[in-house]
Design an enzyme around this catalytic site. Structure first.
Site, short mmCIF file in Angstrom:
data_model
loop_
_atom_site.label_atom_id
_atom_site.label_comp_id
_atom_site.label_asym_id
_atom_site.label_seq_id
_atom_site.Cartn_x
_atom_site.Cartn_y
_atom_site.Cartn_z
N LYS A 431 0.84 -1.20 0.00
CA LYS A 431 0.00 0.00 0.00
C LYS A 431 0.88 1.25 0.00
CE LYS A 431 -0.12 -0.60 4.97
NZ LYS A 431 -0.77 -1.36 6.02
N ARG A 529 -11.08 -0.89 13.85
CA ARG A 529 -10.95 -0.06 12.65
C ARG A 529 -11.98 -0.53 11.64
NH1 ARG A 529 -5.06 0.46 9.82
NH2 ARG A 529 -5.50 -1.69 9.17
N TYR A 653 15.20 32.04 6.17
CA TYR A 653 13.97 32.80 6.39
C TYR A 653 13.79 33.14 7.87
CZ TYR A 653 12.17 31.70 1.73
OH TYR A 653 11.98 31.61 0.39
N MET A 702 11.65 25.26 1.66
CA MET A 702 10.87 24.28 0.92
C MET A 702 11.78 23.31 0.14
SD MET A 702 7.92 24.82 -1.97
CE MET A 702 6.91 25.90 -0.99
C1 LIG Z 1 -0.14 -2.38 6.59
C2 LIG Z 1 -0.76 -3.60 6.97
C3 LIG Z 1 0.00 -4.74 7.28
C4 LIG Z 1 1.49 -4.76 7.33
O1 LIG Z 1 1.92 -4.20 8.54
P1 LIG Z 1 3.45 -4.06 8.96
O2 LIG Z 1 3.40 -3.59 10.34
O3 LIG Z 1 4.03 -3.06 8.02
O4 LIG Z 1 4.06 -5.39 8.79
C5 LIG Z 1 -0.69 -5.92 7.52
N1 LIG Z 1 -2.04 -5.95 7.50
C6 LIG Z 1 -2.79 -4.88 7.25
C7 LIG Z 1 -4.26 -5.00 7.25
C8 LIG Z 1 -2.19 -3.66 6.98
O5 LIG Z 1 -2.94 -2.60 6.73
#
Ligand SMILES: *Cc1c(COP(=O)(O)O)cnc(C)c1O
Length: 757
Positions: A431, A529, A653, A702
């Site tokens: 992701k 969640r 700045y 920046m």
């Molecule tokens: C991001 C994620 C993982 C991986 O988690 P890590 O801590 O990076 O290993 C596993 N399961 C879900 C649902 C996630 O969103």
């Protein structure tokens, strides 16, 4: 080339030792057997290139009829071959070229500078060829090898020679100057970026000027005259203004035109002819760019037109260079008609390439993204916009970049898998562009090293993967109902976490007449969640079993506290998941994969809770809590400028920093827009230069940051470590009161990504 030398004469000219003598004569040079037709009149120079040694091709050359060889190591050949041994085969070829050139007393024009050499050479040729028999450098043969080959083309019929010279390393020009021995110089100018391998623009310029030591005069643009005067070099100066009457004002490269006209005048071309011909100067493909690309590729960027001659020239360049053994060609032919397309493809296929790719509608073929250690020629018209894609291959090593060590990722993956019971599958979460590492490089690598599944957060991320050739199954964690059509089209697998979402997906499946579509069910066990509750199971399974449009592929939950040494909360989550497991397996006959562990989960609960699959993320990059994991990221930038400031000077700045003593300040090519946060201002953060900590002074800007280098030995252009050996990811994250995940995903897209294998 028509040299007419006996083997013995050749051996004397190159000052070589005749290891084995056979009578015979040579007419031409060969150094690349792939470009050699059966030929008895060639002498084969076994050159040692960057990646390959010409000595390996001696046999091949012999089979193609060559009977004379210039070599620098032992080789075994049949009795009818003449072998000449020298120290250094390239030097021998240059020596031959030098002596050949000395046989002519015609004017020799040498052109150098960081741009426009080929353009000016071709234009001069165009203006002078009716008056003189002109020899000119073929194509862009302007390297140490190219110049020698060019000079060997000179023969008795020529009245004038135009030679291009280019340099990429310090001290290369001495040799070129010696072999070309020019009588007239042309300096095209220096770009604002001096070449890599040079300390500064002055350094690069000084190297260019070596070519003009012995000339009668050098043609230069006015603005460079001073530099030449200081070195006591004679010049003939010109400017675009002086040639205003000849230029309409809207032409490309007016400076190159002015120089060309000035030189042509010097060689006696009349005003009348110049007036007439200036508008006919040929347009050239001359904007071919060659640079070191990502993944060790060599990129030849010739994306300004798709004219066949220019393509042939570019191919000749690519296949005459020894720099990379593997060579592929990428064409964008969107607006080219079919007959022309066939002609172009036929031309390319005359070369021994290792792959020809067509870019359509601006989409890069999947294999290209993975290509490494290859010479890649990009050729397409300006309108096809291939140029924008080529930029993705640029290795922006000289600015700010983040490097990913793919080896480390592979080692981490194998290490984590090693903790799990045999047969446990691996899903890798990619992701947010694989935690900010880039859209597709890491997923491609993971596909290559055979992980079982990929996971993304949103449908768009899955779409990017599919569009770039990822064929692994992909789980989408947060599948929005508006994206369900895309999910189906792209063969993505949604996580289903609520009844409402389930019904919406069933509707879309039915409308499309689809059966048995794979879905994943997410359960809530303590993260709070997303997910179904344990108490939903009966209703959920009953509902799903009424439908034949979907099938449950996996069931999962997510740990919220797996890295805590207090294991109570996690153990409770695992207990709940266990319960879900039993309830579901009792009701469902088919084989379903269960999974709950993330990286920290694997590190702490591998034995008791691996189930059928795990979902890895941060651990792969080396940033979970285990010393066996290898960090895979280094983040670097460079020093743009160093300034000495006096006591009392304020920096940046808002005047937030005031020097309390004289200081040396380095300005870095990184700022908060890159992800180097503003909260690191004024000593809160530091970077490492020459392995020494340099605190930030003033406010982070920046695009730039100033650091104190008063006690550090460094110069402009030097490398700066943000994250690496001295400042680890964890140290850096702690300074910012955050976690590696956030650091990784907030390195801005404009920072070049480099993947090291
Ligand atoms: C991001 C994620 C993982 C991986 O988690 P890590 O801590 O990076 O290993 C596993 N399961 C879900 C649902 C996630 O969103």
């Amino acid at each position: 080339m028509n040299l007419a030398l006996t083997h013995l004469e050749l051996s004397e000219l190159v000052e070589g030792e005749v290891v084995h003598n056979v009578q015979g004569e040579i007419a031409m040079i060969s150094y690349d057997t792939r470009r050699l037709e059966t030929n008895r009149s060639a002498v084969f120079f076994a050159l040692k290139g960057l990646n390959k040694d010409g000595h390996l091709y001696v046999k091949d050359a012999y089979e193609k009829g060559v009977r004379c060889f210039v070599v620098s190591s032992e080789i075994a050949l049949p009795k009818d071959a003449c072998i000449i041994r020298v120290e250094d085969t390239l030097k021998a070829l240059q020596l031959l070229a030098k002596k050949h050139r000395q046989g002519f007393s015609i004017p020799v024009i040498a052109i150098t500078g960081s741009f426009g050499k080929t353009t000016i050479k071709e234009w001069l040729y165009f203006l002078l060829k009716d008056t003189y028999c002109v020899m000119r450098t073929p194509k862009s043969y302007n390297s140490q090898l190219g110049v020698a080959l060019a000079l060997l083309e000179m023969n008795e019929t020529h009245e004038l020679a135009i030679i291009e010279a280019d340099i990429s390393h310090p001290n290369e020009m001495d040799c070129l100057d010696e072999i070309i021995a020019p009588t007239i110089g042309v300096f095209t100018g220096l770009g604002s970026h001096y070449a890599e391998n040079f300390d500064s623009q002055e350094h690069h310029l000084a190297e260019h000027l070596k070519l003009f030591k012995g000339v009668n005069t050098t043609f230069v643009l006015e603005q460079y005259a001073g530099k030449f005067r200081r070195k006591k070099l004679a010049t003939t100066n010109t400017s675009v203004d002086q040639w205003r009457d000849y230029l309409k004002g809207d032409e490309q490269f007016p400076e190159n035109r002015a120089l060309t006209l000035e030189i042509a005048t010097y060689f006696g071309v009349s005003e009348l002819i110049l007036q007439k011909k200036v508008s006919e100067l040929p347009t050239l493909s001359g904007r071919q760019e060659v640079f070191e690309g990502i993944n060790g590729n060599l990129i030849i960027n010739d994306t300004y037109n798709i004219d066949i001659d220019a393509l042939e020239q570019a191919l000749d360049y690519q296949f005459s260079s020894n720099e990379r053994e593997r060579k592929i060609v990428v064409l964008a032919l969107d607006e080219v008609n079919v007959a022309r397309k066939v002609e172009i493809v036929e031309l390319v296929n005359r070369y021994p390439h290792h792959g020809l790719f067509l870019v359509e509608e601006g989409k890069l073929p999947e294999e290209l993204v993975q290509t490494a250690d290859t010479s890649i020629l990009f050729k397409g018209s300006f309108r096809s916009n291939l140029n924008a894609l080529v930029l993705k291959f640029k290795n922006r090593k000289h600015e700010t970049w983040v490097e990913f060590d793919l080896k480390a990722i592979q080692i981490n993956l194998r290490y984590l898998q090693g903790l799990l019971p045999a047969g446990t599958k691996t899903l890798v979460m990619v992701k947010a562009s694989s935690y900010g590492t880039g859209d597709v490089n890491i997923p491609h690598f993971l596909q290559e090293i055979n992980v079982d599944y990929l996971g993304v957060a949103y449908t768009d991320e899955g779409a990017t993967l599919r569009e770039n050739g990822i064929t692994l199954p992909i789980l989408v964690m947060n599948a929005e109902s508006s994206a369900f059509e895309d999910i189906l089209r792209l063969q993505l697998e949604p996580s289903i976490y609520s009844f409402q979402q389930l019904e919406a997906f069933i509707n879309v499946l039915r409308a499309n007449g689809i059966l048995n579509y794979p879905i994943h069910l997410e359960f809530e066990t303590g993260m709070n969640r997303l997910g179904f509750q344990l108490t939903d199971i009966d209703k959920l399974i009953t509902r799903i079993q009424e439908e034949d449009c979907l099938t449950i592929t996996s069931v999962f939950s997510h740990l919220s506290d797996a890295d805590n040494t207090d294991r109570a909360y996690t153990l409770n989550q695992l207990k709940q998941f266990e319960e879900i497991y039993h309830k579901l397996t009792a009701r469902l006959p088919e084989k379903i994969d269960f999974h709950i562990l993330n990286s920290s989960g694997v590190l702490n609960y591998a034995k008791e809770a691996a189930f059928d699959m795990v979902r890895l993320g941060i651990g792969l990059f080396g940033y979970a809590n285990d010393h066996q994991l290898k960090p895979c990221i280094s983040w670097k930038t460079t020093i743009a400028q160093i300034q000495a400031v006096d006591t009392g000077a304020v920096i940046g700045y808002g005047k937030s920093f005031k020097a309390s003593s004289p200081m040396r300040i380095a300005t870095l090519r990184i700022g908060y827009a890159d992800g180097f946060r503003r909260s690191l201002s004024n000593g809160k953060g530091h970077v490492y230069i020459d392995n020494q900590a340099c605190p930030v002074v003033g406010n982070v800007c920046m695009d730039m940051t100033m650091v104190d280098v008063s006690n550090v030995s460094c110069k402009e252009g030097d490398e700066v470590e943000i994250i690496g050996i001295n400042q680890t990811m964890n140290d850096f994250a702690e300074q910012l009161q955050t976690i590696p995940y956030e650091i990784m995903t907030s390195i801005n897209k404009r920072v070049a990504r480099i993947y090291v294998r």
